[in-house]
Design an enzyme around this catalytic site. Structure first.
Site, PDB file in Angstrom:
ATOM      1  N   LYS A   1       0.814  -1.223   0.000  1.00  0.00           N
ATOM      2  CA  LYS A   1       0.000   0.000   0.000  1.00  0.00           C
ATOM      3  C   LYS A   1       0.845   1.270   0.000  1.00  0.00           C
ATOM      4  O   LYS A   1       0.442   2.284  -0.574  1.00  0.00           O
ATOM      5  CB  LYS A   1      -0.947  -0.007   1.202  1.00  0.00           C
ATOM      6  CG  LYS A   1      -1.848  -1.226   1.275  1.00  0.00           C
ATOM      7  CD  LYS A   1      -2.589  -1.485  -0.018  1.00  0.00           C
ATOM      8  CE  LYS A   1      -3.452  -2.728   0.061  1.00  0.00           C
ATOM      9  NZ  LYS A   1      -4.066  -3.103  -1.222  1.00  0.00           N
TER      10      LYS A   1
ATOM     11  N   GLU B   1      -2.550   7.074   7.921  1.00  0.00           N
ATOM     12  CA  GLU B   1      -3.183   8.105   7.099  1.00  0.00           C
ATOM     13  C   GLU B   1      -4.029   8.997   7.997  1.00  0.00           C
ATOM     14  O   GLU B   1      -4.543   8.547   9.029  1.00  0.00           O
ATOM     15  CB  GLU B   1      -4.072   7.491   6.014  1.00  0.00           C
ATOM     16  CG  GLU B   1      -3.313   6.885   4.858  1.00  0.00           C
ATOM     17  CD  GLU B   1      -4.217   6.363   3.775  1.00  0.00           C
ATOM     18  OE1 GLU B   1      -3.703   6.052   2.695  1.00  0.00           O
ATOM     19  OE2 GLU B   1      -5.447   6.245   3.999  1.00  0.00           O
TER      20      GLU B   1
ATOM     21  N   HIS C   1     -15.017  -1.542   8.278  1.00  0.00           N
ATOM     22  CA  HIS C   1     -14.263  -1.289   7.060  1.00  0.00           C
ATOM     23  C   HIS C   1     -14.490  -2.366   5.994  1.00  0.00           C
ATOM     24  O   HIS C   1     -13.745  -2.439   5.021  1.00  0.00           O
ATOM     25  CB  HIS C   1     -12.765  -1.153   7.345  1.00  0.00           C
ATOM     26  CG  HIS C   1     -12.454  -0.248   8.487  1.00  0.00           C
ATOM     27  ND1 HIS C   1     -12.708   1.105   8.444  1.00  0.00           N
ATOM     28  CD2 HIS C   1     -11.952  -0.494   9.732  1.00  0.00           C
ATOM     29  CE1 HIS C   1     -12.355   1.659   9.599  1.00  0.00           C
ATOM     30  NE2 HIS C   1     -11.911   0.712  10.394  1.00  0.00           N
TER      31      HIS C   1
ATOM     32  N   ARG D   1      -7.929  -7.656  -8.559  1.00  0.00           N
ATOM     33  CA  ARG D   1      -8.753  -8.860  -8.696  1.00  0.00           C
ATOM     34  C   ARG D   1     -10.176  -8.442  -9.032  1.00  0.00           C
ATOM     35  O   ARG D   1     -10.502  -7.255  -9.091  1.00  0.00           O
ATOM     36  CB  ARG D   1      -8.760  -9.649  -7.389  1.00  0.00           C
ATOM     37  CG  ARG D   1      -9.200  -8.792  -6.201  1.00  0.00           C
ATOM     38  CD  ARG D   1      -9.413  -9.582  -4.948  1.00  0.00           C
ATOM     39  NE  ARG D   1      -9.561  -8.745  -3.762  1.00  0.00           N
ATOM     40  CZ  ARG D   1     -10.669  -8.103  -3.414  1.00  0.00           C
ATOM     41  NH1 ARG D   1     -11.737  -8.169  -4.178  1.00  0.00           N
ATOM     42  NH2 ARG D   1     -10.702  -7.370  -2.313  1.00  0.00           N
TER      43      ARG D   1
END
Length: 526
Positions: free
Chosen positions: A126, A209, A244, A301
């Site tokens: 990430k 973040e 999430h 994907r």
């Protein structure tokens, strides 16, 4: 096996589906329509599952434990060799985003139905994906973490300002992710996130973040071929989430207009081109109330929610994956996506998907596997059910709780909501616990109908939710639960707290002088 319509060229004849459940059934059906033979794999728990019954051939993979079956690369490759498969479709979950698996498939002389291993590795990290998006001129959420040590992460949090989001560098899906509201809670959250990330991905690296307030989770479906063509197929709204993880998705986003749709598509294609992407994928964004958006990640994907895009575009994404893997271009006759290059279809009507899971929303979404004693799935015009269920089968406790997906289409969003309400009302599953009553309450909620669906929607409106049920229904449910063996009763998950909303304005790449220059074009044919 009898030939069917228009199979892909270049040697694809037999596909091994390295997955289970509803996605395995979905892939098998697409392969059948293209005249391809299909080989399924099944663990001890799945030998009588619907996907194992539907395939042309099913091979026993191993014990129910995923590490000894659906996550066991050696056994999957042995099954592919034994069956004479030409290619492997990973579905989603399990090894779908494993660069090591994609590389092993290619090394065995088989085609991997997905992007190249190097692309999966590049985007699966990430922090590397954030760097790539920034280099492509796409805004990202302010973040950091230095060398990933606890001290460096604490320093980054102090610079970013609280609240912050702790994320796993090697994965997504909510695993290894924690929201931290104050400095005192950071180090305990880091310890928990690292353990969870290491268990889920074999990699405990973390980054931070800045927590953005009142955002929507919007993603763009992309297709890219091996000939340098990339295409965006519109956006999906995925903001209704628990811990999430998405629960309700729709296309198009009710918040996105034509101009914003074009800018999101341009950003998604820019990221795909920068990564050298091939096959189907999804570029995910956070969308602020003022229309500014920020790169989140790329899912390399097929997505669980891909059907809503299929219904509003008319593009069969699984068939597109197979044709791209066979080397076909996105342009010309017999093109992979059913489109001509240069077309990025405007959405037609509105589609909504609800994920039906074997879990109890009134008990913190505790998994509730068990027998399928009665099954009656909805149908009718504009109703699609992607299911991995059959009556008489027992839902295993070893795997993800997703049972099926109800997808509806109508000319308007209001019509789609009404159709979904009726479809959920008609859906009957008795034996294992499900979230059907919860989904219906979500769909019927006035805030959902008004499209006020930011990522804290469930926390805001459904904290402490309890079903409305008669005493008779509760007695039946209790009797069915008591009939389930102890191994099917999963422990209650205590995780999850309501996140505080923060309206402070944040400095970000959209500020003056940021250099954000992407226009409204949806693709390039460079």
């Amino acid at each position: 096996m009898a030939a069917r319509a228009d199979p892909p060229d270049r040697g694809l004849r037999r596909i091994l589906v390295a997955n289970r459940g509803e996605i395995a059934v979905r892939i098998i059906r697409a392969c059948r329509e293209l005249g391809l033979e299909v080989v399924a794999v099944a663990s001890d728990a799945d030998l009588d599952a619907p996907h194992a019954r539907l395939a042309d051939r099913t091979l026993h993979l191993g014990p129910a434990d995923p590490a000894e079956s659906y996550l066991h690369v050696g056994r999957l490759l042995d099954a592919a060799r034994q069956s004479g498969a030409d290619a492997v479709h990973p579905g989603y979950g399990f090894l779908a985003e494993s660069s090591a698996f994609a590389e092993a498939v290619a090394g065995a002389g088989l085609r991997f139905i997905g992007p190249p291993a190097a692309v999966i590795a590049r985007l699966g990290d990430k922090t590397a994906a954030r760097t790539l998006a920034e280099a492509a001129g796409v805004p990202t959420v302010a973040g950091g973490g230095g060398d990933g040590s606890a001290d460096a992460l604490a320093a980054a949090a102090q610079t970013l300002g609280y609240p912050v989001v702790v994320k796993a560098a090697a994965g997504g899906g909510g695993r290894g992710m924690r929201v931290v509201e104050r400095p005192a809670d950071l180090r305990p959250a880091l310890e928990l996130a690292e353990r969870e990330a290491r268990a889920a991905f074999g990699d405990g690296r973390l980054f931070l973040e800045r927590r953005l307030p009142d955002v929507r989770h919007v993603e763009v479906q992309i297709l890219a071929d091996a000939h340098g063509h990339a295409l965006a197929l519109g956006e999906r709204e995925c903001s209704v989430q628990r811990r999430h993880q998405k629960l309700v998705e729709e296309a198009p986003s009710p918040y996105v207009d034509g101009d914003l749709r074009g800018r999101l598509a341009a950003a998604a294609v820019a990221v795909a081109r920068a990564a050298g992407y091939v096959n189907a994928g999804t570029v995910e964004f956070l969308l602020a109330p003022d229309g500014r958006f920020y790169f989140l990640e790329v899912n390399t994907r097929l997505q669980v929610e891909h059907p809503v895009t299929e219904l509003v575009t008319g593009v069969d994404l699984v068939k597109a994956q197979l044709r791209i893997a066979a080397g076909e271009p996105l342009s010309g006759s017999g093109d992979a996506a059913g489109l001509s290059l240069g077309e990025s279809p405007e959405p037609r009507g509105h589609a909504i998907e609800c994920r039906v899971c074997a879990e109890d929303p009134a008990e913190g979404f505790r998994p509730s596997p068990g027998p399928i004693l009665v099954l009656d799935e909805p149908g009718g015009p504009g109703v699609r059910v992607d299911s991995g269920l059959r009556q008489g089968w027992r839902v295993p406790a070893a795997y993800d709780s997703l049972l099926a997906k109800v997808i509806v289409w109508d000319r308007s969003r209001a019509g789609a909501i009404a159709r979904m309400d009726q479809a959920l009302r008609a859906y009957v599953i008795l034996g294992c616990g499900t979230n059907l009553a919860f989904l219906r309450d979500v769909i019927r909620h006035e805030a959902f109908r008004r499209a006020e669906t930011t990522t804290d929607f469930l926390d805001r409106y459904f904290a402490g939710w309890q079903p409305e049920a008669s005493a008779g229904a509760l007695a039946v449910a209790a009797a069915l639960s008591a009939d389930a063996p102890p191994g099917d009763r999963a422990p209650r998950d205590q995780e999850g707290t309501r996140e505080r909303r923060d309206r402070d304005r944040l400095p970000d790449p959209w500020d003056a002088g940021s250099g954000w220059r992407l226009g409204s074009g949806q693709q390039s044919d460079d």
